[in-house]
Design a protein around this motif. Sequence first.
Motif, PDB file in Angstrom:
ATOM      1  N   VAL A 214       0.804  -1.127  -0.048  1.00 57.31           N
ATOM      2  CA  VAL A 214      -0.056  -0.114  -0.100  1.00 57.31           C
ATOM      3  C   VAL A 214       0.828   1.128   0.133  1.00 57.31           C
ATOM      4  O   VAL A 214       0.715   2.179  -0.727  1.00 57.31           O
ATOM      5  N   ARG A 215       1.928   1.183   0.889  1.00 57.74           N
ATOM      6  CA  ARG A 215       2.884   2.420   0.936  1.00 57.74           C
ATOM      7  C   ARG A 215       4.245   1.990   1.169  1.00 57.74           C
ATOM      8  O   ARG A 215       4.341   0.782   1.765  1.00 57.74           O
ATOM      9  N   GLY A 216       5.159   2.706   0.435  1.00 57.91           N
ATOM     10  CA  GLY A 216       6.700   2.200   0.490  1.00 57.91           C
ATOM     11  C   GLY A 216       6.926   1.158  -0.303  1.00 57.91           C
ATOM     12  O   GLY A 216       6.476   1.128  -1.625  1.00 57.91           O
ATOM     13  N   GLN A 217       7.712   0.214  -0.161  1.00 55.47           N
ATOM     14  CA  GLN A 217       8.397  -0.800  -0.666  1.00 55.47           C
ATOM     15  C   GLN A 217       8.581  -2.116   0.030  1.00 55.47           C
ATOM     16  O   GLN A 217       9.392  -1.985   1.026  1.00 55.47           O
ATOM     17  N   ILE A 218       8.548  -3.146  -0.434  1.00 58.76           N
ATOM     18  CA  ILE A 218       8.942  -4.475   0.259  1.00 58.76           C
ATOM     19  C   ILE A 218       9.564  -5.475  -0.666  1.00 58.76           C
ATOM     20  O   ILE A 218       9.373  -5.342  -1.929  1.00 58.76           O
ATOM     21  N   ASP A 219      10.348  -6.308   0.085  1.00 60.02           N
ATOM     22  CA  ASP A 219      10.911  -7.528  -0.765  1.00 60.02           C
ATOM     23  C   ASP A 219      10.270  -8.669  -0.507  1.00 60.02           C
ATOM     24  O   ASP A 219       9.609  -8.967   0.485  1.00 60.02           O
ATOM     25  N   ALA A 220      10.396  -9.637  -1.642  1.00 62.54           N
ATOM     26  CA  ALA A 220       9.655 -11.056  -1.261  1.00 62.54           C
ATOM     27  C   ALA A 220      10.616 -11.923  -1.822  1.00 62.54           C
ATOM     28  O   ALA A 220      11.346 -11.891  -2.719  1.00 62.54           O
ATOM     29  N   LEU A 221      10.630 -12.929  -1.026  1.00 65.90           N
ATOM     30  CA  LEU A 221      11.646 -14.025  -1.381  1.00 65.90           C
ATOM     31  C   LEU A 221      10.625 -15.560  -1.583  1.00 65.90           C
ATOM     32  O   LEU A 221      10.064 -15.719  -0.621  1.00 65.90           O
ATOM     33  N   ASP A 222      10.532 -16.104  -2.849  1.00 65.36           N
ATOM     34  CA  ASP A 222       9.702 -17.261  -2.768  1.00 65.36           C
ATOM     35  C   ASP A 222      10.344 -18.426  -2.371  1.00 65.36           C
ATOM     36  O   ASP A 222      11.409 -18.615  -2.292  1.00 65.36           O
ATOM     37  N   VAL A 223       9.576 -19.656  -2.406  1.00 68.48           N
ATOM     38  CA  VAL A 223      10.110 -21.083  -2.227  1.00 68.48           C
ATOM     39  C   VAL A 223      11.076 -21.356  -3.195  1.00 68.48           C
ATOM     40  O   VAL A 223      11.974 -22.476  -2.710  1.00 68.48           O
TER      41      VAL A 223
END
Length: 280
Positions: A214-223
């Motif tokens: 929704v706001r800012g930035q996030i990182d994601a690491l999948d399996v």
Amino acid sequence: MPRDDGREAIIIIARRAPTAGRRRSLQKLRSAFVPDNPESTKTSRRAGNGAFSFSIVFCASLFLTGCWKGISHETLATALSVNGYVTYGSKRNTDRNILHPGARLNAGCSVQVAPGAEADFILLPGVLLRTLENSDLIIEGLKLTKDGDETGGGMLAHAASVRLKKGKTTLSYEQPEDTPGSLAVVTDHVTVNATLSSLFCIETDPSHTRVTCVRGQIDALDVTGKWSVINAGWAQNWNAKSPESILTRADSGGQSEIDKALQVEQHLHALEPPNAFPTK
């Protein structure tokens, strides 16, 4: 200790910082205390080198001690508000307790939210969470590094991690200026990590995980080990059949989710206590 050793020490100190006007007196002092013996001269030099090396090590130890990194504490999450039937329990005890506002949960506690219920938590200063109905989550880690052992000391770093087994949560993360920190949320399909100020939602069950920033930035690491970045206004989906994510811009339904998340964040900030954060 032999008397000659003490005399040698006086000579070493004098040799460390002689002045031009005292060189002649220094030579007389040396001849008076030290016999004209080559072996004695070698011993004096070795002692001088040893004293010099020791001074370097001592100064280095003082310098390294000055690089203060603070004291790490295990902290407690606090329930800010509870609506409906919500229970919690520790990993050491199979008994479930009814969650009430003000309850403090340590790392390892699980929270289960019944249908029609919801609960708000503060995990760390500036780390707020709302978990919705039919949710099951575990608070895995809460670490706070402070400048000193007092609970009111300045915060140097912090880290929180949560495992969301099923259900939906909204998380608000405020990253203080010049203070490293992180917020991680783990599901069966992906691990989401926030290191910058952000607001995001996660919904998961055994078949899929959906993350909306929704706001800012996030990182994601999948399996599969693939990293991706989710920016504000975008959502990403993972499912059990295909580990590859699908990145989409929020549609009409996603926009409604974003608006609701912003309202939740505003409500969470109104509940956030201004006092020092509790530590174990």
